[in-house]
Scaffold this motif. Structure first.
Motif, PDB file in Angstrom:
ATOM      1  N   SER A  31      24.062  50.101 -30.996  1.00  0.00           N
ATOM      2  CA  SER A  31      24.296  49.584 -29.641  1.00  0.00           C
ATOM      3  C   SER A  31      25.097  50.601 -28.839  1.00  0.00           C
ATOM      4  CB  SER A  31      25.048  48.246 -29.688  1.00  0.00           C
ATOM      5  OG  SER A  31      26.413  48.440 -29.981  1.00  0.00           O
ATOM      6  N   ARG A  32      24.829  50.606 -27.531  1.00  0.00           N
ATOM      7  CA  ARG A  32      25.598  51.475 -26.635  1.00  0.00           C
ATOM      8  C   ARG A  32      25.486  50.946 -25.209  1.00  0.00           C
ATOM      9  NH1 ARG A  32      25.575  58.005 -26.955  1.00  0.00           N
ATOM     10  NH2 ARG A  32      27.818  58.150 -26.552  1.00  0.00           N
ATOM     11  N   PHE A  33      26.582  51.097 -24.469  1.00  0.00           N
ATOM     12  CA  PHE A  33      26.594  50.705 -23.063  1.00  0.00           C
ATOM     13  C   PHE A  33      26.571  51.939 -22.174  1.00  0.00           C
ATOM     14  CE2 PHE A  33      27.815  46.678 -24.791  1.00  0.00           C
ATOM     15  CZ  PHE A  33      27.379  45.752 -23.849  1.00  0.00           C
ATOM     16  N   TYR A  34      25.742  51.865 -21.145  1.00  0.00           N
ATOM     17  CA  TYR A  34      25.646  52.916 -20.133  1.00  0.00           C
ATOM     18  C   TYR A  34      26.311  52.384 -18.866  1.00  0.00           C
ATOM     19  CZ  TYR A  34      22.331  55.526 -23.032  1.00  0.00           C
ATOM     20  OH  TYR A  34      21.748  56.247 -24.053  1.00  0.00           O
ATOM     21  N   ILE A  35      27.282  53.113 -18.363  1.00  0.00           N
ATOM     22  CA  ILE A  35      28.118  52.615 -17.263  1.00  0.00           C
ATOM     23  C   ILE A  35      28.100  53.610 -16.116  1.00  0.00           C
ATOM     24  CG2 ILE A  35      30.503  52.037 -16.616  1.00  0.00           C
ATOM     25  CD1 ILE A  35      30.863  51.204 -19.567  1.00  0.00           C
ATOM     26  N   SER A  36      28.073  53.067 -14.911  1.00  0.00           N
ATOM     27  CA  SER A  36      28.161  53.890 -13.707  1.00  0.00           C
ATOM     28  C   SER A  36      29.416  53.495 -12.936  1.00  0.00           C
ATOM     29  CB  SER A  36      26.914  53.668 -12.843  1.00  0.00           C
ATOM     30  OG  SER A  36      27.225  53.723 -11.483  1.00  0.00           O
ATOM     31  N   LEU A  37      30.031  54.475 -12.287  1.00  0.00           N
ATOM     32  CA  LEU A  37      31.210  54.186 -11.478  1.00  0.00           C
ATOM     33  C   LEU A  37      30.852  53.391 -10.227  1.00  0.00           C
ATOM     34  CD1 LEU A  37      33.208  57.531 -11.745  1.00  0.00           C
ATOM     35  CD2 LEU A  37      33.391  55.474 -13.133  1.00  0.00           C
TER      36      LEU A  37
END
Length: 778
Positions: free
Chosen positions: A537-543
């Motif tokens: 699992s991994r989360f991709y985050i944008s500012l």
């Protein structure tokens, strides 16, 4: 708070140790039943019930009952429950929350406490989040209950069951139902005018699946039964047209974290100019102010495809946590109509609130309550404080092998989504299945378009059809499967892997954004790595993600500038901690909001209990109603006399009698003269005798037309009418009570004071209306 958490942790460890020891003994006891015939299972259930009648407790027979249920499951399904499942079942019987990870078998675990508690004969409710799960779980588990000699009922919200069907379902030993249908049935029962039309019986014991979704996520929106249309003409469109012309900061101010919104001084002047009024906030313009406030909320704090969707000329609510369409649910007090005006769809008439209750106060009426979830520990303090339930983290049957990678952080939404697509392409190339979690329908559709452009076949689930979603989610672990879903779509459905997929690394879970609540992130991760299987699992985050935009500060702005120079993503433990801190802040705000809803509803809850108990007492009365009605007449008369009594002069006696004209008093001049020198108590008794004499004569003359049953129906109608008006009045008071803070008053205390006074007034109004009906002449 830290000390409380330590105490809970220490206590939980001790309890889990006891549960494991007891579960081991139950495993051994199960062998005693391995040669039982079908009839033997039913005979044992009858024996358990006899023992309860003779004085034994459920706790005392738990080991044997659990062992028998375990053997019934083994006999029908071919597997033995793991010791951790039995531990979870013990926790549930104790009125706790069992946190069991995805794939650990919560549905079958619940059979044990449900069976045990159903032996009392008072019924057990198994509560799930949607109709599909109600039907699926009931049908899957029914053979076990049948073998054990118990009946099973299904009470779904979309099945359009008749009252008799519903009553039959509730009269079963075990009833599978949704949380909303339970609450609505309770409210509907308390609107019935015949006791035999009610469908529910005692609220004995409930096991709630996905308990965090039901008791926390849905707790901010009360259940409401509406009726009696209220028309507001074109005000909805006029208010909508006005607010669409406004500009942020100059005409209105909005607090992004809390979404509180209000007109500025300039905005107020614009409103006064456009609507051609002198003072917007005068008493004459309360209705207009209300419509403008709702239009502001609809246009600037609520987003299409996030908070709601538009389907077939209808605005439908979306659960912000589940992404599911809330069928049949509407915002109250004109907010839904404001959304309809915003989206230019047909505006449905606003309805009066006939009955309402929060999930918190409804489920706290059960004698015992327990629940299951994969993620509940982060909210344990709230579960304890509101529901008196402890969260027990039940160990997994096998160690979790899933690898949870560190978050990847991007400067913009575009760069983030392009990176997500590249990762999906890489996994798809080798056949590894991918489950992508999004926080909104809009994000799901955006990602779907991008995957279509790169020729990646996929399914998109926006939580609109629970059954279809569940079938797709079942296959999300197959080779080459790519599934894009709102974070809760298909929840409650197991994703099983083939051996080939296990060899490829298991299910890959990608989160496209951190949710406001850590629980939802953990739920998404938990779809992978069930029963010791591999996973990632991994989360991709944008500012530019909403969470960071709403909670961001100077640190985020500086980091955004730095990242825009370098387009590559970063892994930042500091930023990950900042994101978690933002989530904690939002969780705290959500808890405060739920607590506020509960605190205000607690005031009404006691009043609701009084009204509903009195209604029930009235419905159950088959005789003696005339005496009950006479007591009401006497109280009303005395109250009226006390209100007008100011001395005992001749003049005041005549004035008093003038005020009692509605009571059908007919006195001779001698009787009136005789009263001039009497005390108030004598006058009250004398006038009461005269009024009651008139009532009895009228009752005898009119016969069946003036029967006790007919009068009872009139009284029930008056109670319901006044209670409905009271609910609406208290909702208006609650919405406006915040202004009392400016006068150095505590809003909740002011609300309690107003509610107490209005409730007294309502009771008096009910009794006055009935009295006048009983005494009116024809």
């Amino acid at each position: 708070m830290e000390l409380n958490i330590r105490k809970l942790f220490s206590k939980n460890l001790l309890e889990l140790h006891k549960y494991r020891k007891l579960a081991s003994s139950i495993e051994q006891l199960q062998n005693n039943y391995k040669n039982y015939s079908e009839s033997d299972f039913k005979k044992e259930t009858l024996w358990f019930r006899e023992r309860l009648v003779k004085g034994e407790t459920l706790d005392h027979i738990l080991p044997e009952a659990y062992a028998l249920a375990c053997e019934a499951i083994h006999r029908l399904f071919g597997f033995r429950l793991h010791i951790v499942q039995i531990m979870g079942a013990i926790s549930l019987h104790g009125g706790n929350i069992a946190e069991m990870k995805t794939g650990e078998g919560k549905t079958v675990t619940a059979v044990l406490p449900v069976y045990l508690n159903a032996l009392s004969g008072d019924g057990v409710h198994v509560v799930t989040v949607n109709d599909y799960l109600v039907k699926r779980d009931a049908e899957e588990m029914k053979p076990v209950y049948t073998l054990l000699g118990l009946s099973v009922g299904i009470n779904g919200s979309n099945s359009k069951l008749s009252k008799s069907d519903k009553r039959a379902a509730y009269n079963c030993d075990v009833t599978y139902t949704t949380s909303s249908e339970l609450g609505f049935d309770y409210l509907r029962d308390n609107l019935e005018t015949d006791i035999s039309d009610r469908v529910q019986r005692t609220l004995n014991y409930a096991v709630i699946d996905e308990v965090d979704s039901v008791l926390l996520d849905e707790a901010k929106t009360p259940l409401i039964i509406s009726g009696g249309s209220l028309k507001s003409g074109n005000l909805y469109f006029q208010a909508d047209y006005f607010v669409k012309s406004l500009h942020e900061d100059t005409d209105y101010m909005i607090d992004i974290p809390t979404k509180a919104i209000a007109l500025t001084e300039l905005g107020i002047k614009k409103a006064e100019s456009i609507f051609k009024i002198r003072n917007l906030y005068s008493n004459h313009n309360i209705k207009l102010v209300h419509h403008i406030d709702q239009a502001l909320k609809a246009n600037y704090t609520m987003e299409k495809n996030i908070d709601y969707v538009v389907n077939d000329d209808e605005v439908q609510l979306v659960d912000s946590f589940t992404g599911r369409i809330l069928i049949g649910r509407r915002f109250s007090h004109g907010l839904h109509q404001a959304l309809e005006a915003k989206e230019n769809v047909t505006i449905k008439d606003e309805n009066k609130t006939l009955a309402t209750i929060t999930f918190q106060n409804f489920f706290r009426m059960y004698s015992k309550l327990s629940g299951m979830t994969g993620t509940g520990k982060t909210e344990e303090l709230e579960f304890q404080e509101v529901y008196n339930m402890t969260v027990h983290v039940i160990p997994t049957n096998k160690p979790i092998l899933r690898f949870d990678d560190q978050d990847l952080i991007f400067a913009t939404l575009d760069s983030k989504f392009h990176a997500v697509v590249k990762e999906i392409q890489k996994r798809y190339a080798i056949g590894q299945p991918v489950l992508v979690g999004t926080v909104s329908i809009e994000s799901s559709e955006r990602l779907s378009r991008m995957l279509t452009n790169v020729l990646i076949p996929h399914h998109v689930l926006n939580a609109k059809s629970n059954q279809a979603e569940a079938e797709i989610i079942k296959l999300a672990g197959q080779k080459y499967a790519v599934t894009v879903a709102t974070n809760m779509a298909g929840r409650g459905t197991d994703i099983k892997l083939t051996q080939e997929v296990r060899d490829l690394g298991g299910l890959c879970v990608i989160g496209t954004e951190r949710h406001d609540n850590r629980r939802i992130d953990n739920q998404l991760r938990g779809r992978s790595g069930r029963q010791g299987e591999p996973g990632y699992s991994r989360f991709y985050i944008s500012l530019e993600d909403e969470l960071l935009v709403r909670r961001g500060g100077e640190q985020i702005k500086k980091l955004l500038k730095k990242l825009k120079v370098d387009a590559a993503p970063i892994e930042s433990k500091m930023l990950s901690r900042y994101i978690e801190s933002a989530q904690l802040q939002v969780e705290g705000n959500n808890y405060d909001d739920r607590l506020k809803v509960l605190q205000y509803d607690n005031v009404i809850a006691e009043q609701r209990r009084i009204i509903y108990n009195e209604r029930t007492r009235l419905l159950k009365m088959n005789g003696g109603l005339s005496r009950y009605f006479e007591q009401i007449i006497r109280r009303t008369l005395n109250k009226t006399i006390n209100d007008y009594w100011q001395g005992s002069s001749s003049e005041k006696i005549y004035e008093l009698l003038d005020n009692l004209q509605d009571f059908s008093l007919v006195l001779s001049s001698d009787q009136v003269h005789n009263l001039e020198s009497k005390t108030q108590s004598f006058i009250e008794r004398f006038l009461a005798e005269q009024v009651l004499l008139f009532y009895r004569v009228k009752k005898a003359q009119l016969g069946e037309a003036f029967s006790e049953d007919n009068i009872k129906l009139i009284l029930l109608s008056i109670i319901d009418e006044e209670w409905t008006a009271h609910i609406d009045l208290m909702e208006i008071t609650r919405q406006s009570i915040g202004m009392r803070a400016y006068a150095q008053n505590i809003p909740l205390i002011e609300y309690q004071r107003v509610a107490f006074e209005q409730f007294k007034t309502m009771i008096q109004q009910i009794e006055t209306k009935l009295t006048l009906f009983l005494l009116q002449t024809y």
